[in-house]
Design a protein around this motif. Structure first.
Motif, PDB file in Angstrom:
ATOM      1  N   VAL A  26       6.856  20.816  23.733  1.00 28.04           N
ATOM      2  CA  VAL A  26       7.647  21.371  22.596  1.00 28.04           C
ATOM      3  C   VAL A  26       7.484  19.974  21.405  1.00 28.04           C
ATOM      4  CG1 VAL A  26       9.825  21.570  21.622  1.00 28.04           C
ATOM      5  CG2 VAL A  26       9.399  22.303  23.905  1.00 28.04           C
ATOM      6  N   GLY A  27       7.198  20.372  20.247  1.00 30.32           N
ATOM      7  CA  GLY A  27       6.652  19.498  19.045  1.00 30.32           C
ATOM      8  C   GLY A  27       7.662  19.947  17.707  1.00 30.32           C
ATOM      9  N   LEU A  28       7.747  19.070  16.920  1.00 27.55           N
ATOM     10  CA  LEU A  28       8.120  19.416  15.580  1.00 27.55           C
ATOM     11  C   LEU A  28       7.063  18.928  14.587  1.00 27.55           C
ATOM     12  CD1 LEU A  28      11.625  17.408  15.975  1.00 27.55           C
ATOM     13  CD2 LEU A  28      11.208  19.610  16.540  1.00 27.55           C
ATOM     14  N   ARG A  29       6.638  19.986  13.751  1.00 28.66           N
ATOM     15  CA  ARG A  29       5.607  20.348  12.824  1.00 28.66           C
ATOM     16  C   ARG A  29       6.461  19.680  11.480  1.00 28.66           C
ATOM     17  NH1 ARG A  29       5.480  25.510  15.148  1.00 28.66           N
ATOM     18  NH2 ARG A  29       3.783  25.691  16.432  1.00 28.66           N
ATOM     19  N   PRO A  30       5.758  18.469  10.893  1.00 22.31           N
ATOM     20  CA  PRO A  30       6.360  17.992   9.898  1.00 22.31           C
ATOM     21  C   PRO A  30       6.055  18.772   8.720  1.00 22.31           C
ATOM     22  CG  PRO A  30       4.377  16.729  10.356  1.00 22.31           C
ATOM     23  CD  PRO A  30       4.716  17.823  11.633  1.00 22.31           C
ATOM     24  N   SER A  31       6.995  19.694   8.047  1.00 17.03           N
ATOM     25  CA  SER A  31       6.595  20.525   7.115  1.00 17.03           C
ATOM     26  C   SER A  31       7.481  20.328   5.698  1.00 17.03           C
ATOM     27  CB  SER A  31       7.108  21.938   7.615  1.00 17.03           C
ATOM     28  OG  SER A  31       6.451  22.305   8.616  1.00 17.03           O
ATOM     29  N   ARG A  32       6.693  20.546   4.834  1.00 21.65           N
ATOM     30  CA  ARG A  32       7.147  20.399   3.447  1.00 21.65           C
ATOM     31  C   ARG A  32       6.481  21.295   2.375  1.00 21.65           C
ATOM     32  NH1 ARG A  32       6.047  16.735  -0.935  1.00 21.65           N
ATOM     33  NH2 ARG A  32       7.843  15.403  -1.154  1.00 21.65           N
ATOM     34  N   SER A  33       6.884  21.488   1.191  1.00 23.09           N
ATOM     35  CA  SER A  33       6.486  22.617   0.289  1.00 23.09           C
ATOM     36  C   SER A  33       4.893  22.212  -0.132  1.00 23.09           C
ATOM     37  CB  SER A  33       7.405  22.643  -0.831  1.00 23.09           C
ATOM     38  OG  SER A  33       7.154  21.441  -1.594  1.00 23.09           O
ATOM     39  N   ALA A  34       4.623  20.756  -0.041  1.00 23.92           N
ATOM     40  CA  ALA A  34       3.361  20.696  -0.156  1.00 23.92           C
ATOM     41  C   ALA A  34       3.072  19.070   0.457  1.00 23.92           C
ATOM     42  CB  ALA A  34       2.911  20.598  -1.784  1.00 23.92           C
ATOM     43  N   VAL A  35       2.020  19.046   0.754  1.00 19.13           N
ATOM     44  CA  VAL A  35       1.734  17.693   1.454  1.00 19.13           C
ATOM     45  C   VAL A  35       2.087  16.542   0.226  1.00 19.13           C
ATOM     46  CG1 VAL A  35      -0.075  15.914   2.099  1.00 19.13           C
ATOM     47  CG2 VAL A  35      -0.110  18.274   3.030  1.00 19.13           C
ATOM     48  N   ARG A  36       2.755  15.515   0.616  1.00 16.64           N
ATOM     49  CA  ARG A  36       2.839  14.408  -0.342  1.00 16.64           C
ATOM     50  C   ARG A  36       1.917  13.374  -0.317  1.00 16.64           C
ATOM     51  NH1 ARG A  36       8.096  10.128  -0.825  1.00 16.64           N
ATOM     52  NH2 ARG A  36       7.451   9.454  -2.853  1.00 16.64           N
ATOM     53  N   LEU A  37       1.093  13.426  -1.114  1.00 15.93           N
ATOM     54  CA  LEU A  37      -0.160  12.484  -1.165  1.00 15.93           C
ATOM     55  C   LEU A  37      -0.133  11.828  -2.560  1.00 15.93           C
ATOM     56  CD1 LEU A  37      -2.713  11.223   0.146  1.00 15.93           C
ATOM     57  CD2 LEU A  37      -3.828  13.681  -0.494  1.00 15.93           C
ATOM     58  N   GLN A  38       0.334  10.705  -2.738  1.00 22.78           N
ATOM     59  CA  GLN A  38       0.769  10.095  -3.842  1.00 22.78           C
ATOM     60  C   GLN A  38       1.152   8.658  -3.741  1.00 22.78           C
ATOM     61  OE1 GLN A  38       5.245  11.716  -4.208  1.00 22.78           O
ATOM     62  NE2 GLN A  38       3.899  11.483  -6.131  1.00 22.78           N
ATOM     63  N   LYS A  39       0.800   7.737  -4.951  1.00 20.39           N
ATOM     64  CA  LYS A  39       1.155   6.332  -4.892  1.00 20.39           C
ATOM     65  C   LYS A  39       2.553   6.203  -5.370  1.00 20.39           C
ATOM     66  CE  LYS A  39      -1.881   5.018  -7.666  1.00 20.39           C
ATOM     67  NZ  LYS A  39      -2.923   3.900  -8.691  1.00 20.39           N
ATOM     68  N   GLU A  40       3.208   5.076  -4.850  1.00 24.74           N
ATOM     69  CA  GLU A  40       4.925   5.116  -5.196  1.00 24.74           C
ATOM     70  C   GLU A  40       4.843   3.357  -5.274  1.00 24.74           C
ATOM     71  OE1 GLU A  40       9.376   6.270  -4.706  1.00 24.74           O
ATOM     72  OE2 GLU A  40       7.884   6.279  -2.852  1.00 24.74           O
ATOM     73  N   ILE A  41       5.511   2.794  -6.234  1.00 26.44           N
ATOM     74  CA  ILE A  41       5.864   1.400  -6.273  1.00 26.44           C
ATOM     75  C   ILE A  41       7.381   1.329  -5.900  1.00 26.44           C
ATOM     76  CG2 ILE A  41       5.783  -0.672  -7.486  1.00 26.44           C
ATOM     77  CD1 ILE A  41       3.160   0.316  -8.934  1.00 26.44           C
ATOM     78  N   LEU A  42       7.850   0.413  -4.858  1.00 27.55           N
ATOM     79  CA  LEU A  42       9.151   0.517  -4.838  1.00 27.55           C
ATOM     80  C   LEU A  42       9.535  -1.102  -5.382  1.00 27.55           C
ATOM     81  CD1 LEU A  42       9.299   1.832  -1.105  1.00 27.55           C
ATOM     82  CD2 LEU A  42       9.649   2.994  -3.146  1.00 27.55           C
ATOM     83  N   PHE A  43      10.774  -1.245  -5.724  1.00 28.41           N
ATOM     84  CA  PHE A  43      11.133  -2.364  -6.404  1.00 28.41           C
ATOM     85  C   PHE A  43      12.385  -3.001  -5.670  1.00 28.41           C
ATOM     86  CE2 PHE A  43       8.770  -0.344  -9.604  1.00 28.41           C
ATOM     87  CZ  PHE A  43       8.053  -1.353 -10.249  1.00 28.41           C
ATOM     88  N   ARG A  44      12.427  -4.327  -5.597  1.00 23.95           N
ATOM     89  CA  ARG A  44      13.822  -4.842  -4.822  1.00 23.95           C
ATOM     90  C   ARG A  44      13.909  -6.184  -5.485  1.00 23.95           C
ATOM     91  NH1 ARG A  44      14.030  -6.106   1.463  1.00 23.95           N
ATOM     92  NH2 ARG A  44      12.367  -7.562   0.768  1.00 23.95           N
ATOM     93  N   GLY A  45      14.567  -6.281  -6.477  1.00 20.24           N
ATOM     94  CA  GLY A  45      14.899  -7.586  -7.283  1.00 20.24           C
ATOM     95  C   GLY A  45      13.574  -7.673  -8.136  1.00 20.24           C
ATOM     96  N   ASN A  46      12.919  -8.936  -7.851  1.00 22.33           N
ATOM     97  CA  ASN A  46      11.738  -9.058  -8.719  1.00 22.33           C
ATOM     98  C   ASN A  46      10.535  -8.691  -7.875  1.00 22.33           C
ATOM     99  OD1 ASN A  46      12.995 -10.346 -10.875  1.00 22.33           O
ATOM    100  ND2 ASN A  46      13.375 -12.257  -9.805  1.00 22.33           N
ATOM    101  N   GLU A  47      10.721  -8.234  -6.633  1.00 21.53           N
ATOM    102  CA  GLU A  47       9.627  -7.903  -5.747  1.00 21.53           C
ATOM    103  C   GLU A  47       9.182  -6.326  -5.665  1.00 21.53           C
ATOM    104  OE1 GLU A  47      10.220 -10.949  -1.825  1.00 21.53           O
ATOM    105  OE2 GLU A  47      11.564  -9.221  -2.133  1.00 21.53           O
ATOM    106  N   GLN A  48       8.084  -6.146  -5.374  1.00 23.36           N
ATOM    107  CA  GLN A  48       7.573  -4.861  -5.404  1.00 23.36           C
ATOM    108  C   GLN A  48       6.548  -4.375  -4.218  1.00 23.36           C
ATOM    109  OE1 GLN A  48       5.194  -4.282  -9.058  1.00 23.36           O
ATOM    110  NE2 GLN A  48       3.291  -4.980  -8.204  1.00 23.36           N
ATOM    111  N   LEU A  49       6.883  -3.208  -3.860  1.00 23.85           N
ATOM    112  CA  LEU A  49       6.007  -2.727  -2.573  1.00 23.85           C
ATOM    113  C   LEU A  49       4.965  -1.591  -3.064  1.00 23.85           C
ATOM    114  CD1 LEU A  49       5.745  -3.296   0.694  1.00 23.85           C
ATOM    115  CD2 LEU A  49       7.454  -1.755   0.670  1.00 23.85           C
ATOM    116  N   LEU A  50       3.626  -1.633  -2.795  1.00 20.67           N
ATOM    117  CA  LEU A  50       3.066  -0.638  -2.867  1.00 20.67           C
ATOM    118  C   LEU A  50       2.762   0.151  -1.794  1.00 20.67           C
ATOM    119  CD1 LEU A  50       0.152  -2.990  -4.679  1.00 20.67           C
ATOM    120  CD2 LEU A  50       2.100  -1.834  -5.775  1.00 20.67           C
TER     121      LEU A  50
END
Length: 223
Positions: free
Chosen positions: A157-181
């Motif tokens: 038994v397994g779970l297929r990770p499904s979505r309307s479309a594959v998420r293939l993109q960049k995102e920059i996360l921010f926390r205070g003055n720090e950023q995570l690429l």
């Protein structure tokens, strides 16, 4: 399919026959891991609850966490498609057989034959269901009666990770003055082994774009 070939499937009026490739996933994953290590990569096993836990160790994070992205990055669009299959020993079965909508299939591998299957949306249950196993076996035996003598039957038994479309993109996360690429690459559902090389190349290109940005920033800092 020819009229002679269709005689094996009296419940069907037409069919197609073609030659294709099948990936035997477990040994292929081991080969990929070996290739990674031979090229200087490292494999670490650890549990994280937040991508920021990796911030001090890595400049760029590639998120390939599949269904885990629902919790890890709060993506509520990704959901499970539950799949239950049987793995059986039937070495005389040499041809792939797939019924109309693709829900019933017989896929011989190197050592075992996979009998399927189910596509149950938003079902998180990882426990095998005996009635489902019987239903799968009966459906596959209707296509290939010789499977009645298959041995060493195991349930997976397994779970297929499904979505309307594959998420293939960049995102920059921010926390205070720090950023995570971050580069996201997940949501392939049951088509991961069909599309993984293509999406991996796309994700690599996004990483290279980040690297170019980092190098430029460091160059300006030195100036």
């Amino acid at each position: 399919m020819t009229a002679k070939e269709l005689k094996k499937f009296p419940q069907h009026q037409f069919g197609q026959a073609f030659t294709t490739l099948k990936c035997d996933c477990p040994p292929y994953l081991l080969w990929l891991e070996k290739r990674l290590k031979e090229n200087g990569g490292q494999v670490q096993a650890r549990k994280i609850e937040d991508l920021w836990e990796l911030h001090s160790d890595y400049d760029i994070i590639v998120n390939c966490s599949g269904i885990g992205s629902r919790k890890l990055v709060g993506d509520l669009e990704i959901h499970p498609i539950r799949g239950q299959v049987l793995k059986v020993h039937a070495p005389w079965v040499k041809h792939f057989i797939r019924d109309g909508d693709g829900l019933t299939y017989i896929y011989p591998g190197i050592h075992i034959v996979t009998l399927g299957g189910t596509r149950q949306k938003d079902d998180w249950n990882l426990s095998p269901d005996p009635s489902t196993s019987k239903n799968i076996f009966d459906r596959c035996c209707s296509l290939e009666p010789s499977l009645q003598r298959a041995q060493d039957i195991k349930v997976r038994v397994g779970l297929r990770p499904s979505r309307s479309a594959v998420r293939l993109q960049k995102e920059i996360l921010f926390r205070g003055n720090e950023q995570l690429l971050v580069v996201h690459n997940y949501g392939h559902s049951g088509g991961g082994f069909s599309t993984h090389q293509g999406t991996a190349r796309e994700a690599t290109q996004l990483v290279k774009e980040y690297i170019g940005t980092l190098e430029m920033s460091r160059f300006k800092a030195k100036l």
